[in-house]
Scaffold this motif. Structure first.
Motif, PDB file in Angstrom:
ATOM      1  N   UNK A   1       0.823  -1.222   0.000  1.00 28.08           N
ATOM      2  CA  UNK A   1       0.000   0.000   0.000  1.00 28.08           C
ATOM      3  C   UNK A   1       0.849   1.261   0.000  1.00 28.08           C
ATOM      4  N   UNK A   2       2.074   1.134   0.501  1.00 27.61           N
ATOM      5  CA  UNK A   2       2.969   2.290   0.431  1.00 27.61           C
ATOM      6  C   UNK A   2       3.242   2.629  -1.020  1.00 27.61           C
ATOM      7  N   UNK A   3       3.023   1.650  -1.898  1.00 26.78           N
ATOM      8  CA  UNK A   3       3.247   1.896  -3.311  1.00 26.78           C
ATOM      9  C   UNK A   3       2.341   2.988  -3.823  1.00 26.78           C
ATOM     10  N   UNK A   4       1.119   3.026  -3.273  1.00 25.39           N
ATOM     11  CA  UNK A   4       0.191   4.077  -3.665  1.00 25.39           C
ATOM     12  C   UNK A   4       0.814   5.429  -3.368  1.00 25.39           C
TER      13      UNK A   4
ATOM     14  N   UNK B 151      -1.584   3.275 -10.449  1.00 28.71           N
ATOM     15  CA  UNK B 151      -0.825   3.948  -9.400  1.00 28.71           C
ATOM     16  C   UNK B 151       0.143   2.992  -8.705  1.00 28.71           C
ATOM     17  N   UNK B 152      -0.377   1.816  -8.331  1.00 30.69           N
ATOM     18  CA  UNK B 152       0.461   0.837  -7.631  1.00 30.69           C
ATOM     19  C   UNK B 152       1.566   0.327  -8.538  1.00 30.69           C
ATOM     20  N   UNK B 155       4.404   2.759  -9.140  1.00 29.56           N
ATOM     21  CA  UNK B 155       5.341   2.847  -8.026  1.00 29.56           C
ATOM     22  C   UNK B 155       6.305   1.672  -8.045  1.00 29.56           C
ATOM     23  N   UNK B 156       5.772   0.498  -8.327  1.00 28.25           N
ATOM     24  CA  UNK B 156       6.624  -0.687  -8.256  1.00 28.25           C
ATOM     25  C   UNK B 156       7.590  -0.755  -9.436  1.00 28.25           C
ATOM     26  N   UNK B 254      -0.223  -6.974  -0.038  1.00 27.01           N
ATOM     27  CA  UNK B 254       0.911  -6.335   0.632  1.00 27.01           C
ATOM     28  C   UNK B 254       2.074  -7.296   0.797  1.00 27.01           C
ATOM     29  N   UNK B 261      10.612  -6.839  -1.701  1.00 33.86           N
ATOM     30  CA  UNK B 261      11.578  -5.887  -1.165  1.00 33.86           C
ATOM     31  C   UNK B 261      12.721  -6.542  -0.441  1.00 33.86           C
TER      32      UNK B 261
END
Lengths: 299, 262
Positions: A1-4, B151-152, B155-156, B254, B261
């Motif tokens: 969720x930190x990805x958001x 969005x997700x 980020x990744x 998650x 990571x």
């Protein structure tokens, strides 16, 4: 969720290919087409429809401003539009500062431990939309959790009536729904401000209030802007909350729009017109408010 | 130093209050799904599983679960694939400005009230003569999920090193081969995570569904129907089941990011 979060905040740091980007377009196209077909075109359809007329069950192709005229003339709509904008505005006015304070605490005070709390805050976004609204009705109801607990403890003798089926209930419920959504952009824009930055300003003799106004708010402004848009637009466009906790006196314009589509005696063209009037009104108020924030913070 | 300590106590108190405010509805729902009295008020006298029994004896429950699962699966696959492709395309764009515009545009459906998205889809579907039903709702769900997947994924993908792809190409791999052997294994957990997020969003979606599904059921539509009919404690049971599935989906989502990571 930190990805958001990372998505909303920093610019991309990916190591980009040195070759041509024609493959990029091919990857983009399916989703872009999907947006065009299922988002842009339907919005356009709704806009066109708002100039049509409904006669009984039939839709009559037309180009008339009748629907808009009807909204402009009838006081019922004015009252509802006004209440909607006021409730949306108040909600945003509560949600955005709360989210700002929370982001501040998470980033500057709790630092690393703040990350875990942030996860919890964002997780609540997935704790059921209808479920949460219904739960607030259970909490705020006349014989609900809050009233019955207070009476059990002997704090009050009779239930507090204003808690449920009121604008108060609507604002509380909307605040609960929208707060995590507002934290998302504000936290991510604050994440770019380092603690040292604030320390320096403080060492140079800047006072806390001054610090907030001259450094924090301007630097977090992109996030505040997005959060305000989320809170105000989504609060003004919600019809489930007022219909479950707002009571008969608390219905908002969204309820009227919804009724035009799924109610008895529905009128799609009129519903479309009300939707566009509402969005236009909300956007005007939103941009005026943003102007004001900008003016206050740069002055 | 004293001042700083006091302010961190205040800060912690504020955080606790906010979390209580956010999670009180969840606690209340789960608590009353087991509570004996149907009045939904304090104090709670005894515990029971009756409301769950009642929820499952509702003939609509089976249909609702089935339809919700179908919609969640469709959303996960379709929004996952479309969103991953979009994010992958955007991140390979050279112009920073274009990337910003595309990303911003893809998030637009998240700022427009769901009510407006729902009714505009209803209008468009009726214009082409598609009767309301599960199919129409599915197209709506994919649209609602897309911004969050983009969005997700975006980020990744930010940490993705495209130079290894070029190395593969230099060593003679076809673009397809390179994608299959290099890109896919690396980004698979990310896509899976984003897809599960889409499934969670779809499972919880009510507004767009309501305007497009006609007389069909999903779990949220069932909850809405029960709520409209009056206070029925089995609502809390259905809601708790919904919550449980949401937590599972988001949890796994998650986890996939976390494992990557390490």
């Amino acid at each position: 969720m930190t990805d958001l979060l990372t998505a909303a905040s920093r610019g991309s740091r990916a190591i980009r290919p040195s070759g041509g980007g024609s493959g990029a377009f091919r990857l983009l196209t399916p989703a872009a087409l999907y947006y065009a077909v299922f988002f842009a075109i339907p919005m356009l359809c709704l806009f066109v429809l708002s100039f049509w007329r409904a006669q009984g069950f039939d839709l009559i192709v037309d180009f008339s401003l009748d629907n808009y005229w009807k909204i402009a003339q009838s006081p019922v709509y004015h009252v509802l539009l006004l209440r909607t904008v006021v409730i949306g505005f108040i909600t945003a006015l509560i949600v955005v500062p709360l989210a700002f304070a929370l982001s501040y605490v998470l980033h500057f005070v709790l630092a690393r431990r703040g990350q875990i709390v942030l996860q919890l805050v964002l997780l609540s976004l997935f704790s059921g939309y209808l479920v949460r609204i219904y739960a607030w009705r259970t909490i705020l109801g006349k014989q609900g959790l809050l009233n019955s607990t207070l009476m059990w403890l002997g704090v009050i003798d009779s239930p507090l009536e204003f808690l449920i089926y009121s604008n108060f209930a609507t604002v509380i419920t909307l605040t609960g729904l929208l707060l995590p959504l507002a934290v998302l952009p504000i936290y991510s824009s604050m994440a770019n401000i380092s603690r040292d930055h604030l320390e320096v300003a403080r060492d140079l003799g800047s006072r806390r209030a001054h610090l907030v106004r001259t450094i924090l708010v301007p630097m977090a402004l992109p996030g505040i802007r997005t959060a305000s848009a989320f809170a105000f637009l989504l609060a003004a466009g919600d019809f489930v909350t007022p219909s479950l906790v707002g009571g008969t006196q608390g219905i908002m314009i969204g309820n009227v729009i919804a009724d035009q589509f799924r109610g008895i005696g529905s009128n799609w063209p009129l519903g479309g017109a009300i939707a566009f009037v509402t969005m236009a009104l909300v956007l005007v108020v939103y941009f005026a408010a943003m102007r004001l924030i900008r003016w206050v913070t740069t002055w | 130093m004293v001042g700083r300590q006091r302010s961190s106590v205040l800060a912690a108190a504020y955080v606790v209050l906010v979390l209580l405010f956010l999670y009180l509805p969840v606690a209340v729902t789960v608590m009353f799904s087991f509570a004996d009295s149907p009045r939904l008020s304090m104090p709670i006298e005894g515990l029971t599983l009756d409301w769950y029994r009642r929820a499952f004896s509702n003939p609509l429950m089976g249909v609702a679960v089935r339809n919700s699962v179908i919609l969640a699966a469709v959303s996960a696959i379709a929004a996952g694939a479309l969103g991953a492709g979009f994010a992958f395309g955007v991140i390979r764009m050279k112009s920073r400005r274009l990337r910003g515009v595309l990303l911003g545009a893809s998030l637009l459906p998240a700022v427009i009230p769901l009510l407006v998205i729902g009714i505009s889809l209803a209008v468009a579907f009726s214009a082409i003569g598609w009767l309301q039903g599960l199919r129409n709702a599915a197209f709506g769900h994919v649209l609602v999920c897309l911004p969050f997947v983009v969005l997700t994924m975006n980020a990744r993908l930010e940490t993705f090193d495209f130079s290894i792809l070029e190395a593969a190409r230099d060593l003679g791999a076809s673009p397809f081969r390179a994608f299959l052997d290099i890109t896919l294994p690396i980004i698979r957990p990310s896509i899976l995570g984003a897809a599960l997020l889409a499934a969670a969003l779809s499972l919880d979606e009510f507004v767009v569904t309501w305007f497009n599904i006609g007389s069909q059921q999903t779990l949220p539509v069932l909850v809405w129907g029960l709520v409209r009919r009056g206070v029925d404690p089995s609502i809390n049971a259905v809601a708790s089941l919904l919550l449980f599935s949401l937590i599972c989906l988001v949890g796994i989502s998650n986890l996939s990011a976390w494992r990557r990571r390490r």
